[in-house]
Design a protein around this motif. Structure first.
Motif, mmCIF file in Angstrom:
data_model
loop_
_atom_site.group_PDB
_atom_site.id
_atom_site.type_symbol
_atom_site.label_atom_id
_atom_site.label_comp_id
_atom_site.label_asym_id
_atom_site.label_seq_id
_atom_site.Cartn_x
_atom_site.Cartn_y
_atom_site.Cartn_z
ATOM 1 N N SER A 1 -5.041 0.571 4.292
ATOM 2 C CA SER A 1 -4.695 1.893 3.771
ATOM 3 C C SER A 1 -4.974 2.973 4.805
ATOM 4 N N ARG A 2 -5.979 2.777 5.637
ATOM 5 C CA ARG A 2 -6.274 3.751 6.688
ATOM 6 C C ARG A 2 -5.252 3.671 7.820
ATOM 7 N N VAL A 3 -4.919 2.475 8.233
ATOM 8 C CA VAL A 3 -4.021 2.300 9.371
ATOM 9 C C VAL A 3 -2.587 2.684 9.022
ATOM 10 N N TYR A 4 -2.125 2.295 7.840
ATOM 11 C CA TYR A 4 -0.722 2.445 7.500
ATOM 12 C C TYR A 4 -0.407 3.636 6.606
ATOM 13 N N ALA A 5 -1.424 4.345 6.121
ATOM 14 C CA ALA A 5 -1.176 5.433 5.178
ATOM 15 C C ALA A 5 -0.239 6.478 5.759
ATOM 16 N N ASP A 6 0.622 7.018 4.904
ATOM 17 C CA ASP A 6 1.522 8.073 5.324
ATOM 18 C C ASP A 6 0.705 9.293 5.738
ATOM 19 N N THR A 7 1.229 10.061 6.693
ATOM 20 C CA THR A 7 0.518 11.245 7.192
ATOM 21 C C THR A 7 1.489 12.416 7.275
ATOM 22 N N PRO A 8 1.009 13.639 7.064
ATOM 23 C CA PRO A 8 1.905 14.794 7.132
ATOM 24 C C PRO A 8 2.295 15.141 8.558
ATOM 25 N N ARG A 9 1.449 14.818 9.521
ATOM 26 C CA ARG A 9 1.793 15.082 10.914
ATOM 27 C C ARG A 9 2.339 13.804 11.558
ATOM 28 N N ALA A 10 2.891 13.944 12.740
ATOM 29 C CA ALA A 10 3.453 12.788 13.450
ATOM 30 C C ALA A 10 2.327 12.014 14.122
ATOM 31 N N GLU A 11 2.137 10.778 13.700
ATOM 32 C CA GLU A 11 1.093 9.936 14.268
ATOM 33 C C GLU A 11 1.680 8.600 14.694
ATOM 34 N N ALA A 12 0.921 7.868 15.496
ATOM 35 C CA ALA A 12 1.351 6.544 15.939
ATOM 36 C C ALA A 12 0.154 5.614 15.935
ATOM 37 N N ALA B 1 0.821 -1.208 0.000
ATOM 38 C CA ALA B 1 0.000 0.000 0.000
ATOM 39 C C ALA B 1 0.854 1.256 0.000
ATOM 40 N N LEU B 2 2.010 1.212 0.676
ATOM 41 C CA LEU B 2 2.792 2.410 0.837
ATOM 42 C C LEU B 2 3.877 2.563 -0.211
ATOM 43 N N MET B 3 4.346 1.435 -0.754
ATOM 44 C CA MET B 3 5.447 1.511 -1.710
ATOM 45 C C MET B 3 4.983 1.285 -3.146
ATOM 46 N N GLY B 4 3.723 0.900 -3.323
ATOM 47 C CA GLY B 4 3.190 0.740 -4.660
ATOM 48 C C GLY B 4 3.067 -0.710 -5.061
ATOM 49 N N GLY B 5 2.207 -0.960 -6.055
ATOM 50 C CA GLY B 5 2.049 -2.300 -6.600
ATOM 51 C C GLY B 5 0.721 -2.917 -6.244
ATOM 52 N N HIS B 6 0.278 -3.874 -7.083
ATOM 53 C CA HIS B 6 -0.926 -4.657 -6.860
ATOM 54 C C HIS B 6 -2.166 -3.783 -6.666
ATOM 55 N N GLY B 7 -2.159 -2.589 -7.247
ATOM 56 C CA GLY B 7 -3.350 -1.764 -7.207
ATOM 57 C C GLY B 7 -3.607 -1.081 -5.889
ATOM 58 N N LYS B 8 -2.688 -1.156 -4.911
ATOM 59 C CA LYS B 8 -2.939 -0.586 -3.609
ATOM 60 C C LYS B 8 -2.343 0.814 -3.448
ATOM 61 N N ALA B 9 -1.430 1.208 -4.330
ATOM 62 C CA ALA B 9 -0.780 2.489 -4.163
ATOM 63 C C ALA B 9 -1.775 3.632 -4.230
ATOM 64 N N ALA B 10 -2.718 3.539 -5.144
ATOM 65 C CA ALA B 10 -3.698 4.610 -5.283
ATOM 66 C C ALA B 10 -4.496 4.782 -4.005
ATOM 67 N N ASP B 11 -4.870 3.665 -3.378
ATOM 68 C CA ASP B 11 -5.611 3.750 -2.124
ATOM 69 C C ASP B 11 -4.807 4.495 -1.078
ATOM 70 N N SER B 12 -3.518 4.180 -0.990
ATOM 71 C CA SER B 12 -2.668 4.820 0.012
ATOM 72 C C SER B 12 -2.510 6.303 -0.276
ATOM 73 N N LYS B 13 -2.309 6.657 -1.555
ATOM 74 C CA LYS B 13 -2.156 8.055 -1.906
ATOM 75 C C LYS B 13 -3.422 8.840 -1.596
ATOM 76 N N GLN B 14 -4.580 8.229 -1.882
ATOM 77 C CA GLN B 14 -5.835 8.900 -1.584
ATOM 78 C C GLN B 14 -6.005 9.085 -0.086
ATOM 79 N N ALA B 15 -5.633 8.041 0.686
ATOM 80 C CA ALA B 15 -5.742 8.142 2.140
ATOM 81 C C ALA B 15 -4.790 9.197 2.668
ATOM 82 N N GLY B 16 -3.578 9.233 2.110
ATOM 83 C CA GLY B 16 -2.611 10.227 2.546
ATOM 84 C C GLY B 16 -3.055 11.637 2.211
ATOM 85 N N ALA B 17 -3.632 11.817 1.018
ATOM 86 C CA ALA B 17 -4.117 13.130 0.621
ATOM 87 C C ALA B 17 -5.252 13.581 1.521
#
Length: 216
Positions: free
Chosen positions: A178-189, A39-55
């Protein structure tokens, strides 16, 4: 969760193995983690989900306070009497995230190829709910509620304090990666452990508990 620029991208995880027998060792968030690097590094159709979640996260939670990279040394959760050292978690030969050693019930792990707690992005912290012999460090993690606080002591001398946004339980076969692991602009845990019923056939718990929090 974004890896520091100097860190190599982790390998794509394979489906995790089963549990370690009756009594219930934590199996690191079950099948959910297999989608993390995908989801975070791309591939298998999951990258878009992660990017959308991050956005979406960037829009809802603009970048704020954060700390430089530094290894975590101790997790403190006063409400549930957690005072535990950290160990680094990595991907094993089969591509699954390795759990903390089961012999030490007062030990938590962090995904060392990701961001450190307090750094901008999503830091993953995991621990056992129990072992074959006793309750473990995250046995009472389900008592955390919105507004509760915990902190992470770090090797650089800083202490990262987090406030809980929510604590939610998910079936392992319907885990919102994608919700749990998506990159975030702020510091989260994310604090993650097993939950639900113990399936003796699968030798695994049926659910995962995830505590969502951000740095304050």
């Amino acid at each position: 969760m974004a890896a520091p620029p100097s860190s190599p991208a982790p390998a794509e995880p394979a489906p995790p193995g089963e549990g370690s027998g009756p009594g219930g060792l934590l199996v690191m968030w079950g099948a959910a983690f297999l989608l993390l690097a995908v989801a975070l590094m791309g591939g298998h159709g999951k990258a878009a989900d992660s990017k959308q979640a991050g956005a979406a996260s960037a829009t809802a939670h603009p970048a704020g306070k954060h700390l430089p990279p530094s290894q975590p040394t101790r997790l403190l959760i006063p409400k549930i009497d957690v005072d535990a050292p950290f160990t680094a978690l990595t991907l094993g030969p089969s591509g699954q995230l390795q759990p903390p050693p089961a012999g030490n019930v007062n030990l938590v792990g962090w995904y060392a190829d990701g961001v450190s707690p307090g750094e901008a992005g999503t830091s993953i912290i995991a621990g056992h709910v129990d072992t074959t012999t006793s309750a473990a460090v995250f046995a009472n993690l389900d008592e955390l509620e919105t507004g509760d606080r915990f902190s992470v002591e770090r090797a650089d001398g800083n202490e990262a304090t987090f406030v809980v946004d929510s604590a939610e339980t998910f079936a392992k076969d319907d885990f919102p990666s994608s919700r749990v692991y998506a990159d975030t602009p702020r510091a989260e845990a994310r604090l993650i452990t097993c939950a639900g019923d113990y399936d003796h056939t699968a030798k695994d718990y049926t659910e995962n508990l995830v505590v969502f929090a951000h740095l304050v």
